[in-house]
Scaffold this active site. Structure first.
Site, PDB file in Angstrom:
ATOM      1  N   GLN A   1      -7.902  -0.034  -9.796  1.00  0.00           N
ATOM      2  CA  GLN A   1      -8.935   0.064  -8.761  1.00  0.00           C
ATOM      3  C   GLN A   1      -9.436   1.506  -8.681  1.00  0.00           C
ATOM      4  OE1 GLN A   1      -7.271   0.087  -4.799  1.00  0.00           O
ATOM      5  NE2 GLN A   1      -5.266   0.712  -5.558  1.00  0.00           N
TER       6      GLN A   1
ATOM      7  N   GLU B   1      -4.596   2.944  -8.389  1.00  0.00           N
ATOM      8  CA  GLU B   1      -5.898   3.526  -8.027  1.00  0.00           C
ATOM      9  C   GLU B   1      -6.115   4.857  -8.734  1.00  0.00           C
ATOM     10  OE1 GLU B   1      -6.841   4.127  -3.843  1.00  0.00           O
ATOM     11  OE2 GLU B   1      -8.683   5.194  -4.383  1.00  0.00           O
TER      12      GLU B   1
ATOM     13  N   GLU C   1       1.167  -0.621  -4.815  1.00  0.00           N
ATOM     14  CA  GLU C   1      -0.054   0.149  -5.029  1.00  0.00           C
ATOM     15  C   GLU C   1       0.292   1.609  -5.270  1.00  0.00           C
ATOM     16  OE1 GLU C   1      -3.974   2.169  -3.447  1.00  0.00           O
ATOM     17  OE2 GLU C   1      -2.075   2.192  -2.386  1.00  0.00           O
TER      18      GLU C   1
ATOM     19  N   HIS D   1      -1.240  10.449  -2.818  1.00  0.00           N
ATOM     20  CA  HIS D   1      -2.502  10.035  -2.221  1.00  0.00           C
ATOM     21  C   HIS D   1      -3.479  11.167  -1.934  1.00  0.00           C
ATOM     22  CE1 HIS D   1      -5.217   9.147   1.160  1.00  0.00           C
ATOM     23  NE2 HIS D   1      -5.447   8.046   0.457  1.00  0.00           N
TER      24      HIS D   1
ATOM     25  N   HIS E   1       0.824  -1.206   0.000  1.00  0.00           N
ATOM     26  CA  HIS E   1       0.000   0.000   0.000  1.00  0.00           C
ATOM     27  C   HIS E   1       0.869   1.272   0.000  1.00  0.00           C
ATOM     28  CE1 HIS E   1      -2.796   2.816   2.317  1.00  0.00           C
ATOM     29  NE2 HIS E   1      -3.498   2.505   1.235  1.00  0.00           N
TER      30      HIS E   1
HETATM   31  O1  G3P Z   1      -6.774   0.959  -2.501  1.00  0.00           O
HETATM   32  C1  G3P Z   1      -7.118   0.623  -1.248  1.00  0.00           C
HETATM   33  C2  G3P Z   1      -6.877   1.799  -0.422  1.00  0.00           C
HETATM   34  O2  G3P Z   1      -5.675   2.312  -0.861  1.00  0.00           O
HETATM   35  C3  G3P Z   1      -7.942   2.850  -0.542  1.00  0.00           C
HETATM   36  O3  G3P Z   1      -7.732   3.799   0.390  1.00  0.00           O
HETATM   37  O4  G3P Z   1      -7.212   6.086   0.989  1.00  0.00           O
HETATM   38  O5  G3P Z   1      -5.428   4.388   1.137  1.00  0.00           O
HETATM   39  O6  G3P Z   1      -6.177   5.170  -1.069  1.00  0.00           O
HETATM   40  P1  G3P Z   1      -6.575   4.901   0.350  1.00  0.00           P
HETATM   41 CA    CA Z   2      -5.105   3.751  -2.604  1.00  0.00          CA
END
Ligand code: G3P
Ligand code: CA
Length: 290
Positions: free
Chosen positions: A180, A144, A63, A78, A36
């Site tokens: 995603q 994402e 990610e 993010h 993550h």
């Molecule tokens: O992608 C899963 C998670 O990353 C979603 O939440 O806020 O960490 O991007 P966030």
């Molecule tokens: Ca994310």
């Protein structure tokens, strides 16, 4: 002709479409460790340092949250906005050069004295291009699309970038790219252009909340799986998603105990800031089952 129209109308009224394109498959037997924002517990998130560390730790995917700057550059970042000169600036309103004024390393060092490093202070927000150039096809990307409403056309731009880096036509056991988003319309735009990419729909469910049968049916026309917070994941939840043909990738789990519990519930992968723990556990469980 008349008969075909009648059949089409009937199928549509039962919630079916005439499209035969199915969502792309995800690996059947592999448990996916998704780093993550990189190994973001140990190094500043969304920097090459964090991504590199995740790869060294054996994560299957890194990610990346992506957004577009005012001057049209895809960046891995993010938060929707960044604090500069005592003001919050939405990413869409500043240029890539302006975004360079923000230091992810200084913030990380302040928040994580145990893992702080002077070298991190040099790190800056990077473009998706830099990441793809650096790793190429040696790793897998779990991307994402953040706040797509703020960035019209971001889907086409992203796919173009992935194509340019040769990441869309690779044949391997694990998909090179998974995409995603919390935004279903954005995922559908990707599906219409590039159905070979597995798509994960993210949800911000409360405990006990799930999807109606109708919503599940709609989801399975384009998504290969769902991403939900760990707190909503029960065995029953996972079973019902599997029954619908959807994989389950909860976020964001950093302690071994929760990882064990959710793995026992049958999840197919997980997002973690600590990929070393998840990889170790996955390997331990896999050894024990052989
Ligand atoms: O992608 C899963 C998670 O990353 C979603 O939440 O806020 O960490 O991007 P966030
Ligand atoms: Ca994310």
């Amino acid at each position: 002709m008349k008969r075909m129209i009648v059949v089409g109308l009937l199928l549509t009224s039962f919630g079916c479409t005439l499209s035969s394109t199915k969502p792309a498959p995800l690996p059947k037997d592999d448990f996916l460790v998704i780093a993550h924002r990189g190994a973001s517990a140990y190094a500043p998130e969304h920097t090459l340092a964090a991504y590199d560390m995740a790869v060294q730790m054996g994560a299957d995917y890194i990610e990346l949250d992506i957004q577009l700057t005012k001057d049209g550059k895809l960046v891995t970042f993010h938060d929707d906005s960044v604090s500069l000169h005592n003001r919050d600036w939405p990413v869409a309103t500043i240029t890539f050069d302006e975004l360079q004024l923000y230091s992810p390393g200084e913030e990380f060092n302040e928040d994580n004295p145990h893992y702080a490093s002077v070298a991190y202070e040099e790190l800056r927000v990077i473009g998706l291009d830099e990441v793809l150039q650096y790793f190429g096809s040696t790793i897998n990307y779990y991307i994402e699309i953040k706040s797509p409403d703020a960035y019209p056309g971001i889907e086409a731009k992203l796919l173009h970038k992935l194509q340019a880096h040769g990441l869309l036509d690779t044949a391997s056991d694990m998909p090179k790219v998974i995409i995603q988003s919390f935004d279903g319309d954005s995922l559908k735009k990707v599906f219409d252009r590039e159905p070979t990419i597995p798509l994960i729909q993210l949800f911000a469910f409360d405990k006990g909340e799930s999807l109606s049968k109708k919503a599940l049916r709609e989801l399975t026309t384009y998504a290969s799986g769902i991403g939900v917070e760990a707190k909503v994941v029960t065995k029953k939840f996972v079973t019902s998603m599997h029954k619908a043909g959807l994989d389950v990738h909860p976020f964001t789990i950093n302690d071994e105990k929760t990882m064990r519990t959710l793995m026992a519930h049958g999840i197919d992968g997980l997002f973690t800031d600590r990929p070393d723990i998840a990889v170790q556990l996955r390997n331990e469980i896999s050894r024990a089952s052989h």
